[in-house]
Design an enzyme around this catalytic site. Structure first.
Site: not given
Length: 223
Positions: A40, A44, A113, A116
């Site tokens: 994650e 991101d 989440d 990502e």
């Protein structure tokens, strides 16, 4: 409607050389110590770069501050949750028993989440080019309508978020109006499915108070 893993991969737009990376991306921390949190983090960073680059190319005359606003609107949790629903990602999550029992498959923060984390897993498996190809496919319509996306107010965003989850639309109620007629202050409550308490907005007009309440509701839903 349930979809197979291959149908899910078709929606993602990438075929993994190492399927274990995808399984890891779909594994929430409630499932065990070997989970998707590191992916994650990586996803991101990749997402912000890919979307930032796409906006930079598509809006050559827009200044830095506005570019940041457009990017923030596209990579925020509400948008990522919408994409998770479009991918039908919830059907393939690996959750712990407690999280599964409490409805974690449809929890906005978990879905966002995980999107990502999937981006991170594609990056590790296929490199930036493959990662960019999938992300731009997911965001294609939104990127084609950048002006509209960037200008949506919180009430519109909240309504679309609830519609994407097949939930009841928000309900706004004026709780109080105070002050002189030329300088009134409105307090508005916003009730939405998924939040135990209404969010409260204040403003010098009902519209402004509703927008503030909607913005708080959005933040509460994606925690």
């Amino acid at each position: 409607m349930d979809i197979t893993k291959q149908q899910f991969l078709n929606r993602v737009g990438y075929q993994f050389k190492d399927p274990a990376l995808l399984d890891l991306a779909l594994t929430h921390r409630s499932y065990g110590a070997h989970n998707n949190e590191r992916l994650e983090f990586l996803g991101d960073a990749a997402l912000n770069f890919i979307i930032g680059h796409a906006i930079y190319q598509r809006l050559p005359d827009v200044r830095e501050g506005e570019l940041s606003r457009y990017r923030s609107n596209l990579v925020k949790g509400v948008t990522l949750t919408e994409i998770a629903n479009e991918l039908q990602l919830s059907e393939h999550l690996h959750l712990g028993a407690g999280e599964m029992k409490s409805g974690g498959h449809h929890r906005a923060s978990i879905l966002a989440d995980t999107v990502e984390a999937i981006i991170g897993s594609i990056y590790l498996d296929g490199g930036m080019s493959a990662c960019e190809s999938s992300v731009l496919q997911w965001f294609e319509t939104r990127l084609d309508n950048l002006e509209g996306e960037g200008l949506k107010d919180p009430k519109t965003q909240l309504q679309e978020f609830m519609q994407a989850r097949s939930s009841a639309l928000p309900v706004y109620e004026v709780a109080s109006v105070s002050g002189e007629e030329h300088n009134q202050q409105f307090t508005v409550h916003c009730k939405v499915d998924g939040l135990k308490q209404p969010t409260i907005g204040h403003g010098n007009s009902r519209r402004h108070a509703e927008k503030q309440a909607a913005e708080k509701a959005l933040k509460g839903l994606i925690k």
